[in-house]
Design an enzyme around this catalytic site. Structure first.
Site, short mmCIF file in Angstrom:
data_model
loop_
_atom_site.label_atom_id
_atom_site.label_comp_id
_atom_site.label_asym_id
_atom_site.label_seq_id
_atom_site.Cartn_x
_atom_site.Cartn_y
_atom_site.Cartn_z
N ASP A 1 56.63 -0.12 23.62
CA ASP A 1 57.84 0.00 24.44
C ASP A 1 57.58 -0.62 25.80
O ASP A 1 56.60 -0.27 26.47
CB ASP A 1 58.22 1.48 24.58
CG ASP A 1 59.33 1.71 25.59
OD1 ASP A 1 60.18 0.81 25.74
OD2 ASP A 1 59.35 2.78 26.22
N ASN B 1 60.33 -1.03 28.21
CA ASN B 1 61.35 -0.68 29.22
C ASN B 1 61.42 0.82 29.51
O ASN B 1 62.30 1.27 30.23
CB ASN B 1 62.73 -1.21 28.81
CG ASN B 1 63.24 -0.59 27.51
OD1 ASN B 1 62.59 0.29 26.94
ND2 ASN B 1 64.39 -1.04 27.04
N ASP C 1 62.13 3.45 27.62
CA ASP C 1 63.11 4.33 26.97
C ASP C 1 62.51 5.11 25.81
O ASP C 1 63.20 5.87 25.12
CB ASP C 1 64.34 3.54 26.51
CG ASP C 1 64.03 2.54 25.40
OD1 ASP C 1 62.84 2.39 25.02
OD2 ASP C 1 64.98 1.89 24.90
N ASP D 1 60.14 -2.14 21.31
CA ASP D 1 61.13 -3.21 21.40
C ASP D 1 60.51 -4.58 21.10
O ASP D 1 59.30 -4.71 20.94
CB ASP D 1 61.80 -3.20 22.78
CG ASP D 1 60.80 -3.05 23.92
OD1 ASP D 1 59.80 -3.79 23.92
OD2 ASP D 1 61.02 -2.18 24.80
N ASP E 1 62.96 -7.91 7.48
CA ASP E 1 63.31 -6.98 6.42
C ASP E 1 64.72 -7.32 5.94
O ASP E 1 65.63 -7.52 6.75
CB ASP E 1 63.29 -5.53 6.94
CG ASP E 1 62.60 -4.59 5.97
OD1 ASP E 1 62.98 -4.61 4.79
OD2 ASP E 1 61.70 -3.86 6.38
N ASP F 1 64.09 -5.09 0.52
CA ASP F 1 64.12 -3.64 0.39
C ASP F 1 64.87 -3.19 -0.87
O ASP F 1 65.97 -3.67 -1.15
CB ASP F 1 64.82 -3.05 1.63
CG ASP F 1 64.92 -1.54 1.59
OD1 ASP F 1 63.87 -0.88 1.74
OD2 ASP F 1 66.04 -1.02 1.42
N GLU G 1 60.10 -5.22 -2.63
CA GLU G 1 59.81 -3.80 -2.84
C GLU G 1 60.42 -3.46 -4.19
O GLU G 1 61.63 -3.27 -4.31
CB GLU G 1 60.43 -2.93 -1.74
CG GLU G 1 60.10 -1.46 -1.93
CD GLU G 1 60.94 -0.52 -1.08
OE1 GLU G 1 60.42 0.54 -0.68
OE2 GLU G 1 62.12 -0.82 -0.84
N HIS H 1 55.38 1.92 6.14
CA HIS H 1 56.24 2.82 6.92
C HIS H 1 56.82 3.95 6.08
O HIS H 1 57.40 4.89 6.63
CB HIS H 1 57.38 2.02 7.54
CG HIS H 1 58.33 1.46 6.53
ND1 HIS H 1 57.98 0.43 5.68
CD2 HIS H 1 59.60 1.80 6.20
CE1 HIS H 1 59.00 0.16 4.88
NE2 HIS H 1 60.00 0.97 5.17
N ASP H 2 56.70 3.86 4.76
CA ASP H 2 57.27 4.87 3.86
C ASP H 2 56.21 5.79 3.26
O ASP H 2 56.54 6.61 2.40
CB ASP H 2 58.04 4.20 2.72
CG ASP H 2 59.44 3.80 3.11
OD1 ASP H 2 60.00 4.40 4.05
OD2 ASP H 2 60.00 2.89 2.48
#
Length: 554
Positions: free
Chosen positions: A21, A23, A25, A29, A98, A199, A256, A328-329
């Site tokens: 990150d 910025n 928040d 990003d 993706d 995906d 996938e 990520h899964d």
């Protein structure tokens, strides 16, 4: 077999929300990715897969897309993306995106128009059906639990969603839908991206009658995959996609793919296959529960090793897999594939050895290269993932108490891979100066990039060394295209194989057990190329201590 440009490359998956990150928040990003390109280049990365950064309500972390042509504000702007693409190319690195085209967000303009007029043009972009005897049209269970059919308010209609109700499935039988999607794919390829990770693609082909099936649970529902497995013709749709998009650009594509029929491998990843490659989900398949995470089998090393070999040998002479330890899964590989006594730098380096040198292209997931591990939540509220919350409910409904259900999620949650990247030992692991969207793993003081860069014996520096070996002029051909031959499978805790090309034979051997093993040596001499320990061997046998791995040129 055709020589592919990507076969001697190494790929890296970035989950943008949790990478870096810039910025404040609390959300990663695109500028954070730009900032870390030199880090990835030094690691040895050639291809970067970026998980979805499109405009989205983020019900399912960006896999619910509301506009394929816009970058989500949380991640930056299209100008940021163009800069990222240009900066990657300066470093001879490729970007793949993706591609989520089984469904859209329910906030997508197409679906909003479909809801306003289900019998109009956009109604046929999705699956709207009338109820049957006051009930849903058919009895499918979604991947995230509950019925796949969601009622349309004020009408005797339901719409189909394989995933969350906010992710309505697109109707691939409609030529206008396909044209819209093909145009979008080509728009991104025109920008200069190298290709896509695709995906949940098997789901695009539905049974034309959308029939009900014999229930496989107490909820009266049948898993959505039952219908998918009973459906023919997905290959024709995938060929249309390939011909109208990927082939025009020579794009690199990785699918996938779950539930592929056994005899279809050549059609998917052969020389003329639908995709360049597809992920090997051997570990994921073996721990899939009958009804959910709560009844999933525990990791069994021997079954996993043998399944990896079976998959590798099946692809030999046909095509190449994309090899992963985590994504990520899935939970972190260090917490999944290693016994508790080896969830340490030595064991994590061993796991890297057996994965990085398999036949096919390796995909490293962010944080894997520093040995990031699962966290332990004290309460279900600490999880963000929609799927984890559903699995928790499933476990409770099945009779587990709250502590037991939480333990299941602590073992299997997708959030384990989504905790922020650990860059240093400063606040929030250097990920953000704000409040991170998901808690940083408490072990960031010990496991972080900055510390490991300075430690020559670290997991990170071992990954760099292993990648250099894989890509070295002397050995890259044997690792890229050489034959794989499993070895020493009579040992229940040994993961060993040879890579062979012409007169080069390279042995990769690792001991996942608690006791030292002695492997008979059938050659006169060997040259050690890499080890995660102070390995030595004699002419008669190879000795591997617990957690030791060695790569030997025979």
């Amino acid at each position: 077999m055709k020589k592919r440009w990507w076969l001697d490359k190494v790929a890296y998956q970035i989950y943008p929300k949790s990478f870096k990150d810039t910025n404040g928040d609390g959300i990663g990003d695109l500028r954070g990715i730009i900032e870390k390109l030199d880090y990835l280049k030094e690691l040895g990365i050639d291809i970067i897969w970026i998980s979805p950064v499109y405009q989205s309500p983020f019900v399912d972390q960006g896999y619910d897309i509301s506009d394929y042509y816009k970058i989500a504000e949380q991640f930056g702007t299209m100008e940021d993306f163009d800069e990222l693409l240009a900066e990657a190319k300066k470093r001879n690195m490729e970007i793949i995106m993706d591609l989520v085209i089984n469904h859209t967000s329910d906030q997508h303009e197409w679906f909003q128009k479909a809801l306003a007029d289900p019998t109009g043009k956009y109604g046929d972009y999705y699956y709207f059906r009338k109820g049957v005897n006051g009930k849903v049209p058919s009895n499918y269970r979604s991947y995230f639990g509950g019925s796949t059919w969601e009622p349309v308010q004020g009408r005797d209609l339901y719409y189909l969603h394989a995933f969350a109700k906010e992710q309505p499935d697109l109707n691939w039988e409609n030529p206008e839908v396909k044209k819209e999607l093909f145009d979008m794919v080509n728009w991104w390829l025109d920008k200069g991206i190298a290709g896509f990770r695709i995906d949940a693609i098997i789901n695009i082909k539905k049974h034309p009658e959308l029939p009900s099936y014999e229930p496989d649970g107490d909820d009266g529902l049948a898993d959505f995959t039952t219908m998918i497995a009973d459906t023919e013709g997905v290959g024709e749709l995938l060929e249309e996609l390939k011909t109208n998009t990927f082939d025009k650009y020579g794009a690199f594509t990785v699918g996938e793919v779950f539930n592929m029929q056994e005899d279809k491998l050549r059609e998917f990843i052969g020389d003329e296959g639908h995709f360049s490659t597809m992920f090997d989900f051997s570990g994921e398949v073996l721990t899939k529960g009958g009804h959910g995470w709560y009844d999933s089998p525990k990791h069994d090393f021997k079954k996993w090793r043998d399944m990896v070999f079976k998959t590798q040998l099946k692809a030999q002479g046909i095509g190449y897999y994309a090899n992963i330890i985590e994504n990520h899964d899935e939970p972190r590989g260090a917490s999944r594939y290693l016994p508790e006594g080896l969830r340490n730098p030595k064991g994590i380096k061993m796991l890297a050895c057996v994965n990085l040198f398999l036949r096919g292209i390796p995909f490293i997931y962010q944080g894997q290269e520093i040995g990031m591990q699962n966290f332990t939540a004290a309460d279900i509220s600490e999880f963000d993932d929609i799927n984890t919350k559903d699995e928790y409910r499933r476990a409770i409904d099945a009779g587990l108490n709250k502590a037991q259900a939480l333990a299941v999620c602590n073992e299997r949650s997708r959030d384990h891979a989504r905790t922020p990247m650990q860059w240093n030992n400063a606040d929030n692991a250097g990920f953000t100066k704000g409040t991170p969207w998901l808690k940083v793993n408490k072990n960031y003081q010990e496991i972080n990039v900055n510390r490991e860069e300075k430690d020559p014996e670290s997991v990170l520096n071992f990954y760099k060394e292993a990648i250099r070996l894989r890509k070295s002029e002397a050995y890259k051909e044997v690792f890229a295209t050489g034959e794989i031959v499993p070895r020493f499978t009579e040992f229940d805790k040994v993961f060993a194989y040879e890579r062979i090309l012409e007169n080069k034979h390279i042995l990769i051997a690792a001991n996942f057990g608690a006791e030292e093993v002695h492997l008979d040596q059938e050659w006169k001499e060997g040259t050690l190329l890499l080890s995660n320990s102070h390995f030595s061997n004699n002419r008669k046998e190879i000795k591997l201590s617990s957690g030791e791995a060695a790569i030997i040129l025979l």
